[in-house]
Motif scaffolding. Structure first.
Motif, PDB file in Angstrom:
ATOM      1  N   LYS A 277       1.013  -1.122   0.207  1.00 50.37           N
ATOM      2  CA  LYS A 277       0.107  -0.177   0.051  1.00 50.37           C
ATOM      3  C   LYS A 277       0.798   1.341  -0.083  1.00 50.37           C
ATOM      4  N   GLU A 278       0.444   2.273  -0.482  1.00 51.41           N
ATOM      5  CA  GLU A 278       0.887   3.508  -0.714  1.00 51.41           C
ATOM      6  C   GLU A 278       0.679   4.512   0.702  1.00 51.41           C
ATOM      7  N   LEU A 279       1.459   4.801   1.403  1.00 47.18           N
ATOM      8  CA  LEU A 279       1.129   5.730   2.680  1.00 47.18           C
ATOM      9  C   LEU A 279       1.224   7.159   2.154  1.00 47.18           C
ATOM     10  N   SER A 280       0.815   7.972   2.962  1.00 47.28           N
ATOM     11  CA  SER A 280       0.908   9.442   2.689  1.00 47.28           C
ATOM     12  C   SER A 280       2.393  10.069   2.466  1.00 47.28           C
ATOM     13  N   VAL A 281       2.152  11.083   1.335  1.00 41.28           N
ATOM     14  CA  VAL A 281       3.619  11.536   1.112  1.00 41.28           C
ATOM     15  C   VAL A 281       4.015  12.352   2.317  1.00 41.28           C
ATOM     16  N   ALA A 282       5.443  12.064   2.736  1.00 46.34           N
ATOM     17  CA  ALA A 282       6.117  12.601   3.758  1.00 46.34           C
ATOM     18  C   ALA A 282       6.877  13.723   3.176  1.00 46.34           C
ATOM     19  N   GLY A 283       6.535  15.016   2.740  1.00 44.47           N
ATOM     20  CA  GLY A 283       7.326  15.989   2.382  1.00 44.47           C
ATOM     21  C   GLY A 283       7.687  15.726   0.830  1.00 44.47           C
ATOM     22  N   ASP A 284       9.081  15.553   0.544  1.00 45.71           N
ATOM     23  CA  ASP A 284       9.648  15.432  -0.587  1.00 45.71           C
ATOM     24  C   ASP A 284      10.170  13.764  -0.446  1.00 45.71           C
ATOM     25  N   ALA A 285       9.081  12.934  -0.394  1.00 45.77           N
ATOM     26  CA  ALA A 285       9.508  11.383  -0.031  1.00 45.77           C
ATOM     27  C   ALA A 285       8.335  10.763  -0.442  1.00 45.77           C
ATOM     28  N   GLU A 286       8.521   9.707  -0.887  1.00 46.56           N
ATOM     29  CA  GLU A 286       7.292   8.726  -1.195  1.00 46.56           C
ATOM     30  C   GLU A 286       7.479   7.494  -0.049  1.00 46.56           C
ATOM     31  N   LYS A 287       6.191   7.005   0.479  1.00 50.95           N
ATOM     32  CA  LYS A 287       6.275   6.321   1.375  1.00 50.95           C
ATOM     33  C   LYS A 287       5.304   4.993   1.216  1.00 50.95           C
ATOM     34  N   ARG A 288       5.958   3.637   1.366  1.00 50.90           N
ATOM     35  CA  ARG A 288       5.075   2.739   0.949  1.00 50.90           C
ATOM     36  C   ARG A 288       5.273   1.552   1.999  1.00 50.90           C
ATOM     37  N   GLN A 289       4.278   0.653   2.465  1.00 50.53           N
ATOM     38  CA  GLN A 289       4.439  -0.317   3.317  1.00 50.53           C
ATOM     39  C   GLN A 289       3.810  -1.621   2.765  1.00 50.53           C
ATOM     40  N   ILE A 290       4.482  -2.897   3.146  1.00 47.76           N
ATOM     41  CA  ILE A 290       3.804  -4.210   2.818  1.00 47.76           C
ATOM     42  C   ILE A 290       3.400  -4.746   4.347  1.00 47.76           C
ATOM     43  N   THR A 291       2.377  -5.234   4.213  1.00 49.38           N
ATOM     44  CA  THR A 291       1.755  -5.715   5.523  1.00 49.38           C
ATOM     45  C   THR A 291       1.205  -7.302   5.154  1.00 49.38           C
ATOM     46  N   VAL A 292       1.242  -8.027   6.341  1.00 50.80           N
ATOM     47  CA  VAL A 292       0.492  -9.362   5.942  1.00 50.80           C
ATOM     48  C   VAL A 292      -0.089  -9.674   7.443  1.00 50.80           C
ATOM     49  N   GLU A 293      -1.255 -10.227   7.482  1.00 51.20           N
ATOM     50  CA  GLU A 293      -1.891 -10.566   8.865  1.00 51.20           C
ATOM     51  C   GLU A 293      -2.302 -12.027   8.749  1.00 51.20           C
ATOM     52  N   PHE A 294      -1.607 -12.932   9.678  1.00 51.18           N
ATOM     53  CA  PHE A 294      -1.491 -14.419   9.245  1.00 51.18           C
ATOM     54  C   PHE A 294      -1.608 -14.985  10.829  1.00 51.18           C
ATOM     55  N   GLY A 295      -1.512 -16.312  10.931  1.00 48.03           N
ATOM     56  CA  GLY A 295      -1.612 -17.130  11.969  1.00 48.03           C
ATOM     57  C   GLY A 295      -1.151 -18.362  11.798  1.00 48.03           C
ATOM     58  N   LEU A 296      -0.912 -19.247  12.805  1.00 45.98           N
ATOM     59  CA  LEU A 296      -0.454 -20.685  12.631  1.00 45.98           C
ATOM     60  C   LEU A 296      -1.759 -21.543  13.118  1.00 45.98           C
ATOM     61  N   GLN A 297      -2.087 -22.543  12.293  1.00 44.93           N
ATOM     62  CA  GLN A 297      -3.001 -23.497  12.430  1.00 44.93           C
ATOM     63  C   GLN A 297      -2.348 -24.828  12.811  1.00 44.93           C
ATOM     64  N   VAL A 298      -2.459 -25.431  14.006  1.00 47.23           N
ATOM     65  CA  VAL A 298      -1.961 -26.816  14.016  1.00 47.23           C
ATOM     66  C   VAL A 298      -2.997 -27.665  14.370  1.00 47.23           C
ATOM     67  N   ASP A 299      -3.439 -28.339  13.162  1.00 50.52           N
ATOM     68  CA  ASP A 299      -4.659 -29.180  13.053  1.00 50.52           C
ATOM     69  C   ASP A 299      -4.766 -30.197  14.072  1.00 50.52           C
ATOM     70  N   ASN A 300      -3.658 -30.681  14.515  1.00 57.87           N
ATOM     71  CA  ASN A 300      -3.529 -31.811  15.584  1.00 57.87           C
ATOM     72  C   ASN A 300      -2.080 -31.834  16.017  1.00 57.87           C
TER      73      ASN A 300
END
Length: 313
Positions: A277-300
């Protein structure tokens, strides 16, 4: 005039950028995947009833056996993110080996974020549901799930919570031995009808595993090197009494743990897959971010095993 006095010689800077940072993710790449729609996600576990060898009387009236209900278990998702800020000037200049600085940096942090996820999945981290003003929501890592098939130090303790709410207590570290490995493999056989297939270690204990003697006897079959100038000094497959196990090394797990994994009974659950995703411009610079939302499933958790509290020297 010599080159020592010349001022018009162009610099010689290679267009190739060398990056040897390790990024293999053997756990994530071997287990399954699940998409979820809530920060808390659930699944069900059940067991067969105990063996019953009691004889029935001839002509006895049939009565219902006690039914075994399923158990609902759950975990929560965790958010990880990495950010990049690139100045307008850096975007405008001509960079060697990079056609676009932002694209280059985003590619780097996406690979780094994938390593972060691998590390979290294998942590000894208890589940934390989180709330406003409370600790950040955290997924229960593998160390908080495996509690049945464990070979550990005498002063270590397994998690007591069946739903990942309790991390294991590490014990005094001791040598990783074949005897301890066979103990964990036997426990997995005794408690599970589907055996694990992967032994996963850190680099130190991978070398220890490669030194195991196995069934040393006069009739032991020894695989000879393919060529006369080759030496086989590794164990890539361990054949035990209860199955055949692939031996892999993982740079991003806790070095003191030796995991014995059944990939069919674990998943990475994604609420939000890797997204940019593109974040808001911080003055004379571009800001971007990569995110992930995850979890572990141990079936048994009984499908897996652990040799815990291993020494690293």
């Amino acid at each position: 005039m010599s080159t020592y006095d010349a001022t018009s010689i162009r610099e010689d800077l290679s267009e190739v950028i060398s990056n040897l940072s390790p990024e293999e993710r053997p756990f994530m790449e071997s287990v399954g995947r699940r998409d979820v729609s809530n920060t808390t996600y659930e699944w069900q576990v059940e067991s067969l009833p105990s063996v019953n060898t009691t004889a029935r009387e001839e002509g006895a009236i049939a009565t219902d056996d006690q039914h075994t209900a399923t158990t609902r278990v759950s975990n929560v998702t965790q958010i990880l993110a990495r950010n990049v800020t690139v100045s307008g000037t850096q975007l405008a200049v001509d960079n060697a080996g990079k056609s676009d600085e932002m694209s280059h940096q985003m590619a780097l942090i996406s690979r780094a974020l994938a390593r972060d996820v691998e590390s979290v999945l294998l942590l000894n981290q208890a589940k934390a549901s989180g709330s406003d003003g409370s600790p950040t929501r955290s997924t229960a890592g593998l160390g908080a799930w495996i509690r049945t098939n464990v070979a550990m130090a005498s002063d270590g303790t397994n998690p007591t919570d069946a739903v990942g709410g309790d991390a294991r207590n590490d014990g005094t570290q001791e040598a990783f031995t074949e005897t301890r490995l066979k103990d964990a493999l036997k426990q997995a056989y005794d408690n599970s009808g589907d055996q694990p297939s992967v032994i996963m270690t850190g680099s130190f204990n991978k070398q220890v595993l490669s030194g195991f003697s196995g069934r040393a006897s006069s009739t032991q079959v020894v695989a000879l090197p393919t060529n006369a100038d080759e030496v086989q000094a590794t164990v890539s497959v361990y054949i035990g009494d209860f199955g055949t196990y692939k031996s892999v090394v993982n740079r991003f797990q806790r070095a003191r743990d030796v995991w014995i994994v059944n990939p069919e009974y674990a998943k990475v659950a994604y609420l939000r897959p890797f997204e940019q995703k593109e974040l808001s411009v911080a003055g004379d610079a571009e800001k971007r971010q990569i995110t992930v939302e995850f979890g572990l499933q141990v079936d048994n958790e009984k499908a897996h095993a652990l040799v815990a509290d291993n020494d690293l020297s």
